[in-house]
Scaffold this active site. Structure first.
Site, PDB file in Angstrom:
ATOM      1  CB  CYS A 117       4.780   5.110  -0.537  1.00  9.21           C
ATOM      2  SG  CYS A 117       5.262   3.405  -0.907  1.00  9.21           S
ATOM      3  CG  HIS A 169       5.474   3.507   3.487  1.00  8.32           C
ATOM      4  ND1 HIS A 169       4.412   3.789   2.656  1.00  8.32           N
ATOM      5  CD2 HIS A 169       5.725   4.654   4.168  1.00  8.32           C
ATOM      6  CE1 HIS A 169       4.029   5.047   2.837  1.00  8.32           C
ATOM      7  NE2 HIS A 169       4.803   5.596   3.743  1.00  8.32           N
ATOM      8  CG  HIS A 181       4.724   9.306   4.276  1.00  9.48           C
ATOM      9  ND1 HIS A 181       4.366   8.134   4.889  1.00  9.48           N
ATOM     10  CD2 HIS A 181       4.254  10.287   5.094  1.00  9.48           C
ATOM     11  CE1 HIS A 181       3.725   8.368   6.018  1.00  9.48           C
ATOM     12  NE2 HIS A 181       3.643   9.676   6.159  1.00  9.48           N
TER      13      HIS A 181
END
Length: 212
Positions: A117, A169, A181
């Site tokens: 990520c 994240h 993402h």
């Protein structure tokens, strides 16, 4: 997998995802998601689209930059909200990000061979704007200016906590209640809903990188 075969699969997956985004009002997250990890996510299944193998990453980015607003399809925007065209540096960020749709997830990955990520976010901002961001999500969450969720604009960074240990994240907000993402192992770079489903409850904060 050979380089040629990987390139073909990557291009097909990326453009299939772009076409899906342009055609579908909103991606729906599953009502429940089991086994979500630090970079976890739902992802729509992708169909394959035939494209010239000669189209480079830069060519895709330029193509998307010329028509980026077509890709952000109204669907989950509140009735009283007004769409704002994406321009300038934010457009460059989104063009670079959309060009990476379909890239496989790879733990620790920071290149087009695979991203995690924060590796994806760092790559996009480095190549779109020449901005160097910290390597990991929890440090990226200290970058730039914090913005309210209600004030999100395209190009902002959105941060999540999938465990109790804090931010783990990150994704790039693309507008219309969606973000792009790199989810988790077994998934590709994709677009998910921010305003509903799994990620709605995991949202922690948003940051705006200087210059966006």
């Amino acid at each position: 997998m050979t380089g040629k075969n990987f390139n073909r699969s990557f291009i097909r997956a990326a453009l299939a995802a772009v076409l899906a985004l342009a055609a579908i009002p909103a991606f729906a997250d599953p009502a429940t998601t089991a086994g979500m990890g630090a970079d976890s996510a739902d992802a729509p299944s992708d169909s394959r689209a035939a494209l010239p193998e000669s189209m480079s990453l830069s060519d895709r980015a330029l193509m998307l930059a010329s028509d980026i607003n077509r890709l952000i399809v109204p669907g989950s925007r509140p009735a009283n909200a007004t769409a704002t065209p994406v321009t300038g540096r934010a457009q460059s960020v989104l063009a670079r990000a959309f060009a990476l749709l379909g890239t496989p997830y790879r733990w620790g990955g920071t290149s087009t061979e695979g991203f995690d990520c924060s590796g994806l976010v760092g790559y996009v901002f480095r190549n779109a704007l020449g901005v160097e961001l910290p390597r990991v999500a929890r440090e990226q969450a200290q970058t730039g200016m914090q913005v309210e969720r209600s004030q999100l604009t395209a190009g902002d960074l959105v941060f999540f906590s999938t465990h109790s240990s804090g931010v783990d994240h990150v994704g790039i907000y693309i507008g219309d209640g969606k973000f792009l993402h790199a989810p988790r192992t077994g998934r590709d770079v994709t677009v998910s809903q921010l305003d509903s489903g799994y990620w709605n409850g995991k949202f922690v904060q948003a940051r705006r990188v200087a210059g966006i």
